[in-house]
Design an enzyme around this catalytic site. Sequence first.
Site, short mmCIF file in Angstrom:
data_model
loop_
_atom_site.label_atom_id
_atom_site.label_comp_id
_atom_site.label_asym_id
_atom_site.label_seq_id
_atom_site.Cartn_x
_atom_site.Cartn_y
_atom_site.Cartn_z
N GLU A 120 0.85 -1.18 0.00
CA GLU A 120 0.00 0.00 0.00
C GLU A 120 0.89 1.24 0.00
O GLU A 120 1.85 1.27 0.76
CB GLU A 120 -0.91 0.02 1.24
CG GLU A 120 -1.93 1.15 1.14
CD GLU A 120 -2.91 1.19 2.32
OE1 GLU A 120 -2.79 0.37 3.24
OE2 GLU A 120 -3.77 2.06 2.29
N MET A 261 0.70 -2.77 8.78
CA MET A 261 -0.04 -2.89 7.53
C MET A 261 -1.00 -4.07 7.60
O MET A 261 -0.61 -5.17 7.97
CB MET A 261 0.95 -3.03 6.37
CG MET A 261 0.32 -3.23 5.02
SD MET A 261 -0.68 -1.80 4.52
CE MET A 261 -1.94 -2.62 3.56
N GLU A 262 -2.23 -3.80 7.16
CA GLU A 262 -3.33 -4.75 7.35
C GLU A 262 -3.46 -5.83 6.29
O GLU A 262 -4.57 -6.34 6.07
CB GLU A 262 -4.65 -3.96 7.41
CG GLU A 262 -5.12 -3.33 6.08
CD GLU A 262 -4.72 -1.87 5.89
OE1 GLU A 262 -3.73 -1.44 6.49
OE2 GLU A 262 -5.40 -1.16 5.13
N GLU A 296 -5.34 -2.63 12.85
CA GLU A 296 -5.09 -3.49 11.68
C GLU A 296 -6.10 -4.62 11.64
O GLU A 296 -6.57 -5.01 10.56
CB GLU A 296 -3.66 -4.05 11.69
CG GLU A 296 -2.54 -3.01 11.80
CD GLU A 296 -2.67 -1.81 10.88
OE1 GLU A 296 -3.23 -1.95 9.78
OE2 GLU A 296 -2.24 -0.71 11.28
N1 B3K Z 1 -2.92 1.06 5.70
C1 B3K Z 1 -1.62 1.20 6.31
C2 B3K Z 1 -0.91 2.42 5.89
C3 B3K Z 1 -0.25 2.34 4.58
C4 B3K Z 1 0.61 3.54 4.34
C5 B3K Z 1 1.18 3.56 2.98
N2 B3K Z 1 2.13 4.63 2.80
C6 B3K Z 1 -1.69 1.12 7.79
C7 B3K Z 1 -2.98 1.49 8.40
O1 B3K Z 1 -3.49 2.56 8.29
O2 B3K Z 1 -3.56 0.62 9.01
ZN ZN Z 2 -5.43 2.00 8.79
#
Ligand code: B3K
Ligand code: ZN
Length: 864
Positions: A120, A261-262, A296
Amino acid sequence: MQTKPQAKYLKDYKAPSHQVEQLELTFDLHPTQTMVTAKAKYLALEAHNSLTLDGVDLKLVSLKVDGKAFDDYQSTSTTLTLSSLPNEFELEIVTEISPQTNTALEGLYLSGGAYCTQCEAEGFRKITYFLDRPDVLTVYTVTVIGDRAMPSLLSNGNKVAQGTLEGGRHYTTWHDPFKKPSYLFALVAGDFDELKDEFITRSGRKVELVLFVDKGNLSKAPHAMASLKNAMKWDEERFNLEYDLDIYMIVAVDFFNMGAMENKGLNVFNSACVLANQQTATDRDYHTIESIVGHEYFHNWTGNRVTCRDWFQLSLKEGLTVFRDQEFSSDLGSRGLNRIDAVMAMRMHQFAEDAGPMAHPIRPNKVIEMNNFYTVTVYNKGAEVIRMMHTLLGEQNFQKGMQLYFERHDGQAVTCDDFVAAMQDASKIDLTQFKLWYEQVGTPSLKVVTSFDAELSQYVCTITQQNAKHDPIQSPLHIPFAIELLDKEGQALPLIVNGERISKVINLTEEEQTITFEQINECPVAVLLEDFSAPVIVNYDYQLGELIHIIAHASSDYARWEAAQQAFTLQMREAVSQFEQGQPIRLSYALIETFDKLLRERKGDLALLAELIRVPSFDTLATAFEQVPVEALNESIAEFELAIASGLRSTLKDTFTACVENGELDHEAVSARALKNTCLYYLAKCADEQVHEWLESQRTSDNMTLVLGALKASLSAQLASSSAAMNEFDSHWRHDLLVMDKWFALQATQKGDDAIKHIYDLYSHPCFDKGNPNRVRALVGSFARNNPEQFHRVDGKGYELLGDLLVELNAINPQNASRMITPFMSWKRFDAKRQQLMKSQLQRLAAMSDLSDDLYEKVEKALS
Ligand code: B3K
Ligand code: ZN
């Protein structure tokens, strides 16, 4: 600057040209020559005979369409376009990548000895050519081949096969039955210690839970595991949401650009957000771990099962998931303290972003580098917008809305409009005007004027809305405005409007609204925007006495803390003008007396008390001034702290002794430690022998919260003993880099003229590494944030230090560089001299020939 990177616009969204039926990935791992084979079935949506795939930094090895070599393609540095294609075809692409040289920590990279991925927002395109966008969902089957020295070869979903291969290699195959976008793909390979557990879902399914940590760290994993189980249970109870796969894995790695990261079924975490025991982690760390593990996990539904149509909709999953993790922490711990945390983040960081050149709506409409939009606006203000909906709908209707959202959109990639529509349809509450919150920019403000009419027994409240100057939406918003009226005794008065009792929350929908409260027999004290019911600034001329009344009596902990913040701010304005006129700075005795009384009574939550008597930070206070008065603020903060320290000395001592904590992690012990540390912080400023003893005994205790509390107190008071104490800490903890981050962060707050040189020297400390985002943030991030005196030096040396680092980080890790540039974004809020100095650092970056898109976007905005 090099050629201008291209911006993308929300208005230009187009549906994908193709659908991907399924994707088979095979990774043959090698540090510098990993081979990635991607086999996918593509199906053209409408008539398309060409296909453009995303791909960055890839070496194309081979390309086959329906099993035959194919050469009708063209590539650029970011795309691969195939022409003359049939409607349906199988595409096989082999690419070669080099994880070892990937210091940007995006795509597939090596962290320590382990392979891991971060996809992501747009990292998958650094692994293979693909339609790397969140609205292309498919089923993944992944085979990972690696050395047997790496026993764990992991990917998303359930394990379906494994076996040994020649040459000391082995493989594992994973299948994820849930369709997902490429940003949720993950791969990890390494040699870890494993903490195993299980969770039985409400419907009786057994889920295997595994936490992978670096060898030797197993004893630091139980808290994260307990947090995960709490999160799984809470989501079933509060949101009626159950986990869906048979296994849930979390891997802790040391090199990571953010918290965690999820990825579906295989979360990757920054080790700082997993590992904890009481010797190495503070109570705050424990809290952060619980909240991130929860966050997450909650994404599994809000983000993974229902994902975003495009990246402009990021707040759809992030705002909502932050709201959910805040509720999780509040249900499990103290609601008041969690609210205070959330509001502090809003005031200190989000309001600053809203007021600066990076201001954007929670649904941005123009983006150059998507990674730049994982912001406090999208996340935290996004969560406040969800919270407002929750306030307007109430828990029951909100949950009905969630249920409808999943009924309608499970398995889809949708927009924020779809979410609001579900909330509106389920509750039958019109959210048309409310939706402007997704477009508006900047912090709206409310001007409040009140008057009391004794004859009519009326209290009249006139509220005027004002959009931020740079807000394109110059029209009134739908704002839930919570209010409480306190009488002289501190009792909350019933709110009667037009003869009827109303709830605390008033719906503001017009530019100006007048609310007449009836049957009010004495002039009350108004608690405005209780619980921070909307992310706005309230302008109201409070008298100090009124604020003190609120501190003593308001029914919510949050409101009492908020009144203390306002009182400090009010006093700070006076102090700044005293400083500017060369007069001595004073803190009102009435405020000190109030604190004295509170400490003597010691009622309620001790952690709240600790927060209440703390002088707000430089950054928080700075937001109250049009132009930040650096010297005056620094001086006034120091004077206020000294005034509290000397004015409350004996009370602080009594409080310190009375706070007994049993060394456990329950809320009472955590609160006691928090208050102890706040007392010690002040006491160190006029330390006698007894205080020195306390400092020494805390510093040498085996509880990191107490150890750090003592160190921070000594350093802030510039006690002679602090340098030896810091050295001792260094030699004691060198083997534990996460603990050393706390030391680097403390080093960065050192006062005195050689502070800057000291930081440059620390770059060669054996534990420091510019390639590790945790280290960089601990040292330089903490310097820029928590050492305003040195960072904002008038000789510009503080700015130069950050500028030097950004030049280096631009090449090593653009994402981290882009995060670290934040303090420069507010350059226009400082005096002419400092403006010039910060601007020249920005210009220095702008002139670089290899400036990354990440920094380009921010530098360009800051300078324009
Ligand atoms: N979704 C990820 C963050 C990704 C960041 C990319 N630069 C973690 C979170 O918000 O749960
Ligand atoms: Zn998130």
